[in-house]
Motif scaffolding. Sequence first.
Motif, short mmCIF file in Angstrom:
data_model
loop_
_atom_site.label_atom_id
_atom_site.label_comp_id
_atom_site.label_asym_id
_atom_site.label_seq_id
_atom_site.Cartn_x
_atom_site.Cartn_y
_atom_site.Cartn_z
N ARG A 614 0.81 -1.23 0.00
CA ARG A 614 0.00 0.00 0.00
C ARG A 614 0.83 1.26 0.00
O ARG A 614 0.41 2.29 -0.47
N SER A 615 2.03 1.23 0.58
CA SER A 615 2.78 2.47 0.72
C SER A 615 4.28 2.20 0.75
O SER A 615 4.72 1.05 0.80
N ALA A 616 5.04 3.28 0.74
CA ALA A 616 6.50 3.20 0.78
C ALA A 616 6.99 3.72 2.13
O ALA A 616 6.25 4.39 2.84
N ASN A 617 8.26 3.41 2.45
CA ASN A 617 8.75 3.88 3.74
C ASN A 617 9.41 5.25 3.65
O ASN A 617 9.89 5.78 4.64
N ILE A 618 9.44 5.86 2.46
CA ILE A 618 9.91 7.23 2.30
C ILE A 618 8.90 8.00 1.46
O ILE A 618 8.52 7.56 0.37
N TRP A 619 8.46 9.13 1.98
CA TRP A 619 7.59 10.02 1.20
C TRP A 619 8.41 11.22 0.76
O TRP A 619 9.09 11.88 1.57
N LEU A 620 8.33 11.52 -0.55
CA LEU A 620 8.96 12.70 -1.11
C LEU A 620 7.87 13.76 -1.25
O LEU A 620 6.95 13.63 -2.05
N LEU A 621 7.97 14.81 -0.43
CA LEU A 621 6.89 15.78 -0.30
C LEU A 621 7.23 17.07 -1.05
O LEU A 621 8.28 17.68 -0.81
N GLU A 722 18.68 8.83 -2.13
CA GLU A 722 19.08 7.47 -2.53
C GLU A 722 19.79 6.75 -1.39
O GLU A 722 19.57 5.55 -1.18
N HIS A 723 20.64 7.47 -0.65
CA HIS A 723 21.36 6.85 0.46
C HIS A 723 20.39 6.43 1.57
O HIS A 723 20.51 5.34 2.14
N LEU A 724 19.42 7.29 1.89
CA LEU A 724 18.41 6.93 2.90
C LEU A 724 17.66 5.67 2.48
O LEU A 724 17.35 4.81 3.31
N HIS A 725 17.37 5.55 1.19
CA HIS A 725 16.61 4.42 0.68
C HIS A 725 17.45 3.15 0.63
O HIS A 725 17.01 2.08 1.08
N ASP A 726 18.68 3.25 0.11
CA ASP A 726 19.48 2.05 -0.14
C ASP A 726 20.32 1.64 1.07
O ASP A 726 20.40 0.45 1.40
N ALA A 727 20.96 2.61 1.74
CA ALA A 727 21.89 2.27 2.81
C ALA A 727 21.24 2.30 4.18
O ALA A 727 21.30 1.32 4.93
N ASN A 728 20.60 3.41 4.53
CA ASN A 728 19.98 3.50 5.85
C ASN A 728 18.71 2.66 5.96
O ASN A 728 18.40 2.11 7.02
N GLN A 729 17.95 2.60 4.88
CA GLN A 729 16.69 1.82 4.83
C GLN A 729 15.75 2.18 5.97
O GLN A 729 15.11 1.33 6.58
N CYS A 730 15.68 3.48 6.25
CA CYS A 730 14.85 3.94 7.36
C CYS A 730 13.54 4.52 6.85
O CYS A 730 13.33 4.65 5.64
N ARG A 731 12.66 4.86 7.76
CA ARG A 731 11.44 5.57 7.42
C ARG A 731 11.75 7.05 7.38
O ARG A 731 12.44 7.57 8.27
N ALA A 732 11.26 7.73 6.35
CA ALA A 732 11.65 9.14 6.20
C ALA A 732 10.58 9.95 5.50
O ALA A 732 9.81 9.44 4.67
N LEU A 733 10.53 11.23 5.84
CA LEU A 733 9.75 12.24 5.13
C LEU A 733 10.74 13.25 4.57
O LEU A 733 11.53 13.83 5.33
N PHE A 734 10.72 13.45 3.26
CA PHE A 734 11.73 14.26 2.59
C PHE A 734 11.00 15.34 1.80
O PHE A 734 10.38 15.07 0.78
N ALA A 735 11.05 16.58 2.29
CA ALA A 735 10.39 17.70 1.61
C ALA A 735 11.38 18.43 0.73
O ALA A 735 12.54 18.64 1.13
N ASP A 749 11.71 1.62 -5.23
CA ASP A 749 10.47 0.98 -4.77
C ASP A 749 9.94 1.58 -3.47
O ASP A 749 8.73 1.61 -3.25
N GLY A 750 10.84 2.03 -2.61
CA GLY A 750 10.41 2.50 -1.29
C GLY A 750 10.10 3.98 -1.22
O GLY A 750 9.90 4.52 -0.14
N VAL A 751 10.04 4.66 -2.38
CA VAL A 751 9.79 6.10 -2.39
C VAL A 751 8.45 6.38 -3.04
O VAL A 751 8.11 5.80 -4.08
N GLU A 752 7.68 7.27 -2.43
CA GLU A 752 6.37 7.64 -2.98
C GLU A 752 6.23 9.16 -2.92
O GLU A 752 6.68 9.80 -1.98
N ASN A 753 5.62 9.72 -3.96
CA ASN A 753 5.42 11.17 -4.00
C ASN A 753 4.17 11.58 -3.23
O ASN A 753 3.15 10.88 -3.25
N ALA A 754 4.26 12.72 -2.59
CA ALA A 754 3.11 13.33 -1.92
C ALA A 754 3.24 14.83 -2.05
O ALA A 754 4.35 15.36 -2.22
N THR A 755 2.13 15.51 -1.98
CA THR A 755 2.17 16.97 -2.16
C THR A 755 1.14 17.64 -1.26
O THR A 755 0.17 17.01 -0.80
#
Length: 873
Positions: A614-621, A722-735, A749-755
């Motif tokens: 349903r969702s990704a662990n990183i949102w690009l806002l 990319e580093h947060l997604h590939d290396a850290n593999q953490c949950r993140a909000l990135f504005a 795969d783990g990144v999803e756009n939001a606005t």
Amino acid sequence: MMAQFLEIKKGYPDALLFYRMGDFYELFFDDAVAASAALDIALTKRGKHLGEDIPMCGVPVHSAEGYLLTLIRKGFRVAVCEQMEDPAEAKKRGSKSVVKRDVVRLVTPGTLTEESLLDARRHNFLAAYNEVRDDAALAWVDISTGAFRVMPCTRTRLSPELARLAPRELVLCDDLSAMLGELVTESGASGTDLGRAAFDSSGAEKRLLELFKIGSLDAFGTFSRAEIGAMGAIVEYLDITQKGKLPLLRPPVRELAHGTMQIDAATRRNLELTHSLSGGRDGSLLSVIDRTVTAGGGRLLERRLSSPSCDLQEIHARLDTVAFFKDALRLTEGARAALRNVPDIDRALSRLGLERGGPRDLAALRNGIEAAAEIATMLSDQDMPDILSKAASALVGHEALSHLLDEALVAEPPLLARDGGFIAPGYDADLDEARQLRDEGRGVIAGMQAQYAEHTGISSLKIKHNNVLGYFIETTATHAQKMLGAQLSEHYIHRQTTANAVRFTTVALSDMETKILNAGNRSLEIEKRLYSALVAQILGQAAEIAATARALAELDVAAGFAALARSENWTAPKVDSSRVFDVQAGRHPVVEAALIRSGEPFIANDCDLSDGDRSANIWLLTGPNMAGKSTFLRQNALIALLAQSGSYVPAKSAHIGIVSQLFSRVGASDDLARGRSTFMVEMVETAAILNQADDRALVILDEIGRGTATYDGLSIAWATLEHLHDANQCRALFATHYHEMTQLAAKLDGVENATIAVKEWEGEVVFLHEVRKGAADRSYGVQVAKLAGLPDSVIARANVVLEALEKGEREGTGQKAVIDDLPLFAATPAPARTPPSGPSDVELALADIQPDSLRPIEALNLLYQLKEKLGGK
């Protein structure tokens, strides 16, 4: 006297010497110059030394605490030198003998205990850091409450731990001080150096065993050599500063290195957990959620908020206590009403232990244990969670002490024991007699006169007083023969014969005279003796009283969280060991509170960073400034923090997988003192996140790369994501404002756009504050600039430039070519949009409508008419 001052000052070269002279603390030489400037008091002079005037200033003893606080806040340390004998005793050694004096205490930022010098709702920690080869530890103590803790702590983790504890003073081995000086300065603590011997684990262990009067530290747990050394250094420093009068410290508690959520100093500052960016408490998360009614509860709440737990069992247990109080409204209100009567038991107990207390501290303990017993009665028949059951059991057991203090003390005692008048009438027969003689001496003498008149049968007999004989019995010469007779002479002793009268005394009258003359001093001495006895009784039960204080604080925090959840409509979070982060209709507690005061609603938003389909662990806002991106980022970080602190959260629902670390890079600031630009600070903080965040971290990043050239910033932001997604593999909000980055959602795969949704209306931008899936089509920067009040000509010119740049980008003519084609100054600036000169036909028609008088068919016809006026669109 000056020789004595200089001799004592030799032992405290780095401290200001408060030298007691009667009712003043005097300072001399350089101490006087520094103190007069810091305190803004007059600098005078007294005598000469080596042919030069001696600078001097002083402060009254009765108001010294305020001056001490000012000096401590300005970075000074103060050695308090008291008179150790009565001046009358010194005179017995010769008329020019100097009163014995000595330093009784070294006042430093981490060793304050006075109520007026401390914030009642904050801890005042003294910490010590120690390294033993590859092992390191941090210990800390609050001598005003007795809290004593230690934990393994690497040098890498030292900075976030100091940010969590915010100690006022940090003790370091002198060989570490130079290496860690910058870190200590950043933490806001005052650094203190001690010799390596103070940190030696063997000597430290002996000091700890002697302090707690035990044979082995195993009674408290298993500690490493570094931990023992850190704790021992604190005890050594306390022995130095308190001149051997060690405070009442609880047994040390060992904290796990990863038992709490790691939050660095930058994140705490950005999220405004306990202090707002302006530095005050107002506007912080703590100020909005604090519903505690006791000082101990306030300190515990701040500690919970600063140190969210990572222990699931502990989190669930705390949430159960909130649920219990939330469901028991009447009980909660009754308990909170009783808690409001609870004074600061911990600090009163500490002052008594350090011999800095007074009668009011005795009264505080009396009132505190009485309130505890009242609350225990309320909770006696309740089926409560374990934490509350244990707390309730710690509230009782002080019945004898409560009865003793209730009988011994008046309702409102004075501040100082030397003032007297704090022991209740009827408690001590000798004291009552002394007070009666002191206050009613004439009445006592009149009673004796009547007694003697009856005994002798001489009604004219009088008891008088003069400075030579003191009290005496006087009668006429005629009646005196009777008193000189064999029957009465043994009882009445002849003192003096005058022309008109004869004077006698009795053993009882002489004794009474002595008692009356000494009654005032005697009553004070009796009260001081009784005070000491009461303090001894209290200190004998110090551990049990401290346990009661902790229980009251626990109840206060739980009931406060429940009151908060009920009044603000907060919900119980689900916290587990998964990596889920699913918040439905989340809100920012501080922003919402501000909007409520102004009568505006807060727009709640969902956030789902869970792994899965349903969702990704990183949102690009993406979205414009002022639309609410930073608020959205912060609110989700605060929701996770509140959940792990044991609080309900501002959301419709929240499912939080344990967050081990919380990182925030929000906002911009220079660090000019260290030669760092805004961009440099941003990069340092981002580097710390990328180097430390693990797969259970929650990271919020806002506008990474904005402080440099566009393509540099875009490339840094791109690589960071990319580093947060590939290396850290953490949950993140990135504005971000770099819309090019939205392409990453298709690649990772783990990144999803939001606005953040906005709406345009006649050239104006309307912020909807709603977070939606997808990418923003533009940044609306020019519209935001217009809202900020830029001149119309600037806005018009910006629109011309923006249109040209966008056209060049679409047609591929290149940014430079487009810029070259733009004249430096527009010959005729683009006309600004002029508002209509008057209301439209539709507006005029609407103004004449009276909705309350319309029938449905009339309303429908009016709609058709309005539509026609619009041209049938």
